[in-house]
Scaffold this active site. Structure first.
Site, PDB file in Angstrom:
ATOM      1  N   GLN A   1       3.069   9.868  -0.875  1.00 45.09           N
ATOM      2  CA  GLN A   1       3.859  10.167   0.306  1.00 45.09           C
ATOM      3  C   GLN A   1       4.095  11.581   1.707  1.00 45.09           C
ATOM      4  O   GLN A   1       3.935  12.279   1.908  1.00 45.09           O
ATOM      5  CB  GLN A   1       5.625   9.611   0.295  1.00 45.09           C
ATOM      6  CG  GLN A   1       5.806   8.193   0.040  1.00 45.09           C
ATOM      7  CD  GLN A   1       5.423   7.807   1.438  1.00 45.09           C
ATOM      8  OE1 GLN A   1       5.915   7.973   2.532  1.00 45.09           O
ATOM      9  NE2 GLN A   1       4.792   6.315   1.222  1.00 45.09           N
TER      10      GLN A   1
ATOM     11  N   ASP B   1       1.333  12.320  -7.742  1.00 44.13           N
ATOM     12  CA  ASP B   1       0.688  11.451  -6.736  1.00 44.13           C
ATOM     13  C   ASP B   1       1.784  11.971  -4.941  1.00 44.13           C
ATOM     14  O   ASP B   1       2.788  12.188  -4.673  1.00 44.13           O
ATOM     15  CB  ASP B   1       2.107  10.201  -7.240  1.00 44.13           C
ATOM     16  CG  ASP B   1       2.036   9.319  -6.026  1.00 44.13           C
ATOM     17  OD1 ASP B   1       1.121   8.987  -4.951  1.00 44.13           O
ATOM     18  OD2 ASP B   1       2.794   8.056  -6.489  1.00 44.13           O
TER      19      ASP B   1
ATOM     20  N   HIS C   1       6.321   4.835  -7.854  1.00 41.23           N
ATOM     21  CA  HIS C   1       5.788   3.694  -7.046  1.00 41.23           C
ATOM     22  C   HIS C   1       4.746   2.448  -8.289  1.00 41.23           C
ATOM     23  O   HIS C   1       4.397   3.350  -9.052  1.00 41.23           O
ATOM     24  CB  HIS C   1       4.534   3.917  -6.348  1.00 41.23           C
ATOM     25  CG  HIS C   1       4.068   2.875  -4.498  1.00 41.23           C
ATOM     26  ND1 HIS C   1       3.024   1.850  -5.138  1.00 41.23           N
ATOM     27  CD2 HIS C   1       4.039   2.588  -3.960  1.00 41.23           C
ATOM     28  CE1 HIS C   1       2.067   1.487  -4.697  1.00 41.23           C
ATOM     29  NE2 HIS C   1       2.766   1.395  -3.386  1.00 41.23           N
TER      30      HIS C   1
ATOM     31  N   LYS D   1      -1.629   7.276   5.237  1.00 37.31           N
ATOM     32  CA  LYS D   1      -0.384   7.511   5.212  1.00 37.31           C
ATOM     33  C   LYS D   1      -0.131   8.936   6.588  1.00 37.31           C
ATOM     34  O   LYS D   1       1.013   9.025   6.136  1.00 37.31           O
ATOM     35  CB  LYS D   1       0.172   7.387   3.781  1.00 37.31           C
ATOM     36  CG  LYS D   1      -0.044   6.252   2.686  1.00 37.31           C
ATOM     37  CD  LYS D   1       1.334   5.588   1.780  1.00 37.31           C
ATOM     38  CE  LYS D   1       0.813   4.522   1.766  1.00 37.31           C
ATOM     39  NZ  LYS D   1       1.654   4.161   0.240  1.00 37.31           N
TER      40      LYS D   1
ATOM     41  N   CYS E   1       7.414  -1.684  -3.629  1.00 39.05           N
ATOM     42  CA  CYS E   1       6.187  -1.549  -4.895  1.00 39.05           C
ATOM     43  C   CYS E   1       7.086  -0.635  -5.713  1.00 39.05           C
ATOM     44  O   CYS E   1       6.487   0.201  -6.229  1.00 39.05           O
ATOM     45  CB  CYS E   1       5.587  -0.578  -4.462  1.00 39.05           C
ATOM     46  SG  CYS E   1       3.934  -2.235  -3.523  1.00 39.05           S
TER      47      CYS E   1
HETATM   48  C1  LIG Z   1       1.687   4.026  -0.790  1.00 37.41           C
HETATM   49  C2  LIG Z   1       2.145   4.562  -2.001  1.00 37.41           C
HETATM   50  C3  LIG Z   1       0.984   4.723  -3.006  1.00 37.41           C
HETATM   51  C4  LIG Z   1      -0.306   4.351  -3.155  1.00 37.41           C
HETATM   52  O1  LIG Z   1      -1.125   3.989  -1.885  1.00 37.41           O
HETATM   53  P1  LIG Z   1      -2.362   3.007  -1.997  1.00 37.41           P
HETATM   54  O2  LIG Z   1      -2.835   3.694  -0.735  1.00 37.41           O
HETATM   55  O3  LIG Z   1      -1.929   1.845  -1.491  1.00 37.41           O
HETATM   56  O4  LIG Z   1      -3.144   3.443  -2.621  1.00 37.41           O
HETATM   57  C5  LIG Z   1       1.406   5.252  -4.052  1.00 37.41           C
HETATM   58  N1  LIG Z   1       2.978   5.633  -4.522  1.00 37.41           N
HETATM   59  C6  LIG Z   1       3.760   6.295  -3.418  1.00 37.41           C
HETATM   60  C7  LIG Z   1       4.907   7.360  -3.236  1.00 37.41           C
HETATM   61  C8  LIG Z   1       2.974   5.739  -2.682  1.00 37.41           C
HETATM   62  O5  LIG Z   1       4.101   5.584  -1.047  1.00 37.41           O
END
Ligand SMILES: *Cc1c(COP(=O)(O)O)cnc(C)c1O
Length: 404
Positions: free
Chosen positions: A201, A198, A121, A224, A362
């Site tokens: 997801q 990260d 992302h 999320k 993104c």
């Molecule tokens: C949504 C997402 C982000 C960013 O999350 P925010 O809540 O907008 O800071 C980063 N990495 C992944 C894989 C995402 O799906």
């Protein structure tokens, strides 16, 4: 899912009509919907004990502080984190990554290398580019292959003594790929490189034990996983967080302020400057509780069932091209229909009340890899149903006929 229609009653928004038809919400990878248990918890805060935390001795402040700290405990337990002070509340994944990337500036120099992947992302790319601009360190990229998986053999060849840091997503938000994080972490650690995962997801779809996988940093966002927007957390191993300079200066993150010298507070407060998103943090805890009540095993198996059903049905439509076919994926499907622009498909689907995301999600490097402007992305959650998938397929067939 056993009580899917009962579960759906928890989500008031699922009763909404769009253009006169029932809303079908398939944009869960962008943000998930919020159950009334979480909404009520936030309302309770504003109606019953709205006040600032950690500061006052009065009853409301004590209640707010207790609930805020209770969320930290819920998150600690859920993610298998050893120490409570290793949970830092942030405004979300992006904020968490920036705390780490900007904090590393003093520890990184021009001979160092950092590794991300081609499927990150943007929020796990840009902060590292900024760090590299400031330090002249080099940013290297693990390539993906046609299946939408990471090329681990190439990753192995990229590791050398200059690689200080690897920052990688657990699950791709545009392809749904579940990455072999245990292997990546082990390879990186053997190379003395630190790893940030990260979890934006991944956290929504399965349980993860951070102590077990021994990752150095982990970030996620509440919105999320059925929680409110604008809140998330950063996990870091104590000794790493202690060595990391604070990101912002302000109230609550200090132990003493004089014009001669300011002493910073201990973890976790060192990174929680200013009044935080108190109701958001409290809602975050309620969201984790809610999902655990449903059970991550149930969520995982039901979402896999939906994924299979949706993929099979999509393949019935001529001209469909699905991007990424990795061995392990979550209930995210990125596709295009013939040569139609994804946004044309998206707007027709919206006329039928179906919410999907279109564009690059993104993840522009992923789109560049497949040489496409973007995709239509369907991302399914545990409160979606097969009959919603049928409605979506009908609408997609209509879109296909309309666009010719
Ligand atoms: C949504 C997402 C982000 C960013 O999350 P925010 O809540 O907008 O800071 C980063 N990495 C992944 C894989 C995402 O799906």
């Amino acid at each position: 899912m056993k009580n899917i229609y009962k579960i759906r009653e928890d989500f008031p928004i699922l009763n909404k009509k769009i253009n006169g038809t029932d809303l079908v919400y398939f944009d869960n990878a962008a943000t998930s919907q919020t159950p009334k248990q979480v909404i009520q918890k936030i309302v309770d805060y504003y109606e019953q004990y709205n006040s600032n935390i950690h500061r006052g001795l009065h009853s409301l402040s004590t209640d707010a502080t207790n609930q805020y700290e209770l969320s930290r405990k819920i998150i600690q337990k859920h993610f298998g984190i050893k120490n409570n002070h290793e949970v830092i509340f942030t405004s979300g994944t992006t904020h968490g990554i920036n705390i780490v990337s900007s904090g590393l500036e003093s520890q990184i120099n021009s001979s160092d290398e950092l590794i991300v992947s081609e499927m990150e992302h943007h929020s796990n790319i840009v902060p590292w580019q900024i760090l590299c601009e400031k330090t002249d360190a080099k940013l290297k990229v693990i390539p993906i292959n046609k299946e939408g998986s990471l090329d681990i053999d190439t990753f192995k060849t990229m590791l050398n003594k200059n690689v200080k840091f690897v920052s990688i997503n657990h699950v791709s938000n545009s392809l749904g790929t579940i990455n072999p994080i245990e292997e990546i972490i082990e390879l990186a650690h053997k190379n003395n490189s630190k790893v940030l995962l990260d979890g934006a997801q991944g956290a929504a779809h399965f349980k993860i034990n951070l102590s077990e996988i021994n990752v150095d940093y982990y970030v996620a966002s509440a919105h999320k996983l059925c929680g409110p927007t604008g809140v998330g957390f950063l996990y870091g191993k104590s000794e790493l967080l202690e060595a990391l300079p604070s990101y912002q200066g302000g109230g609550e993150m200090i132990s003493s302020v004089t014009f001669k010298k300011t002493e910073y507070a201990d973890l976790p407060y060192k990174f929680e400057a200013g009044t935080p998103n108190i109701s958001g943090v409290i809602g975050f805890g309620a969201a984790i509780d809610y999902m655990n009540d449903i059970g991550f095993d149930n969520i995982e198996s039901y979402e896999q069932e939906l994924l299979k059903y949706a993929t099979d049905r999509l393949k019935e439509i001529s001209g469909i091209k699905i991007y990424g076919n990795p061995g392990n994926k979550i209930s995210v499907i990125s596709f295009n229909l013939s040569n139609h622009h994804p946004s044309d498909i998206g707007s027709i689907l919206d006329q039928f009340g179906i919410a999907v995301r279109t564009g690059q999600h993104c993840t522009q490097p992923v789109m560049d890899y497949y040489n496409i402007p973007g995709t239509v992305r369907v991302s399914l959650s545990f409160y979606n149903t097969k009959s919603e998938i049928d409605l979506f397929i009908d609408a997609l067939e209509k879109a296909s006929n309309m666009l010719g």
